[in-house]
Enzyme design. Sequence first.
Site, short mmCIF file in Angstrom:
data_model
loop_
_atom_site.label_atom_id
_atom_site.label_comp_id
_atom_site.label_asym_id
_atom_site.label_seq_id
_atom_site.Cartn_x
_atom_site.Cartn_y
_atom_site.Cartn_z
N ARG A 112 0.85 -1.21 0.00
CA ARG A 112 0.00 0.00 0.00
C ARG A 112 0.87 1.25 0.00
O ARG A 112 0.48 2.31 -0.47
CB ARG A 112 -0.96 0.00 1.20
CG ARG A 112 -1.78 1.29 1.32
CD ARG A 112 -3.08 1.14 2.11
NE ARG A 112 -2.94 0.40 3.34
CZ ARG A 112 -2.30 0.85 4.43
NH1 ARG A 112 -1.75 2.06 4.45
NH2 ARG A 112 -2.21 0.10 5.52
N ASP B 130 -5.42 18.00 -14.97
CA ASP B 130 -5.76 16.63 -15.35
C ASP B 130 -5.40 16.51 -16.83
O ASP B 130 -6.06 17.07 -17.69
CB ASP B 130 -7.25 16.38 -15.11
CG ASP B 130 -7.66 14.94 -15.43
OD1 ASP B 130 -7.01 14.31 -16.29
OD2 ASP B 130 -8.64 14.45 -14.84
N TYR C 262 -14.71 15.81 -16.01
CA TYR C 262 -15.35 14.49 -15.94
C TYR C 262 -16.37 14.54 -14.80
O TYR C 262 -16.05 15.03 -13.70
CB TYR C 262 -14.27 13.44 -15.69
CG TYR C 262 -14.80 12.05 -15.42
CD1 TYR C 262 -15.69 11.44 -16.29
CD2 TYR C 262 -14.42 11.36 -14.27
CE1 TYR C 262 -16.18 10.17 -16.04
CE2 TYR C 262 -14.90 10.09 -14.02
CZ TYR C 262 -15.79 9.50 -14.90
OH TYR C 262 -16.26 8.25 -14.63
#
Length: 396
Positions: free
Chosen positions: A61, A186, A114
């Site tokens: 992780r 982005d 988005y």
Amino acid sequence: MSHDLSQAGRKTQTIHAGQYPDATTGALSPPIYQSSTFAFTDCAQGAARFAGTEGGYIYTRMGNPTTARLEEAIATLEGGTGAVTTSSGMGALCAVIFGLLGSGDHVVGHSSLYGPSRMVIEADFKRFGVESTFVDTSDLDQVRAAVRPNTRLILIETPANPTIVLSDIKALAAIAEEQGAWLLVDNTFASPVNQRPLALGAHIVMHSMTKFINGHTDVVAGVVVAKDAELLAKIAHAHHYLGVNMDPHQAWLVLRGLKTLSLRMRESERNAQRVAEFLEQHPKVAWVRYPGLKSHPQHALAKAQMDGFGGLISFEVKGGLEAGARLLDHVQLMTLAVSLGGIETLIQHPGSMTHAAIPREERLEAGISDGLVRVSIGCEDVEDLLADLKQALQQV
Ligand code: LCS
């Protein structure tokens, strides 16, 4: 580590960054370290790794040798200090917000994002006290008017999903700097082959690598790249706690896809230019938006800040939603599906699909008309794509 590729060409970087023979076996394809944890030689080593005084892996992780290769590759391509890979593009966005913002902080976002990217800020992070304003960031006056003393983040997609509106990265970075805020770009639609926001002044770049970077419609993945190490550390810390880490096998698949990013992007945008020109002269098409068309309101900006125009086109068929739905129901080679940036052409209706979560009034204000159709052009023979659109338009 591979040799320094920071000054290499983009094709070279996509093929070689993070890609080098395994130190023990010489395997050219990177090993998949499918392990959740890593053994320590003794207690002192475990303590040193947790304290950060010794490098090396602890727990997947928090980092893994296979995902680290992909992070090296994307950081090289974007020209950042480093990267963190995530389970998805949404994971990347959430890691940035969770890592950098708190109650009382304000985000200025592009109105055309988005759908879930906008809604997670506007509705979900709002519950934790994060404030937001969404404006058309292609209009710098709107951004200046929206910025407040507590603005910490400006978030744009350029080109934006699904309107294909462009925002001026350099100018927005200057506004962010003035305000003491970060500019997050982005870069999913352009990909690092066509646009490098950090070089233009942005502080953070993210991708849904589900799209062009992986390119084969078989993985959901994301990444965040930061310009400076301190910023990256904050985001990485949040990422480790959020648990939006990438799986090693997922990383291997993206590393494989990345090698052909440049080839795929060039093919896809060559096709997209032809398709956009075809649509623009078709009598049943009301309007077309593609950065490579002279009619695109920001064609000049596209030429200045991008090295290619990408594979995404938005357009509207005369007759609006009903006519658009007929077109979508009659395509044969193109696939009616969400997602984008894959080797195959995908077509969809944002108003009822990817952007349905945004209230209709906000959608219309953002330029997402009810009849807007978005197509992600793939690498098929362009004549076949044109023939498919021709026959589908005949049904309208
Ligand atoms: N950013 C952009 C620009 C996107 O287009 C998407 C997904 C995301 C972030 C989120 O990435 P994910 O978590 O899905 O990897 N866009 C989609 C779309 O337009 N159709 O399906 C997904």
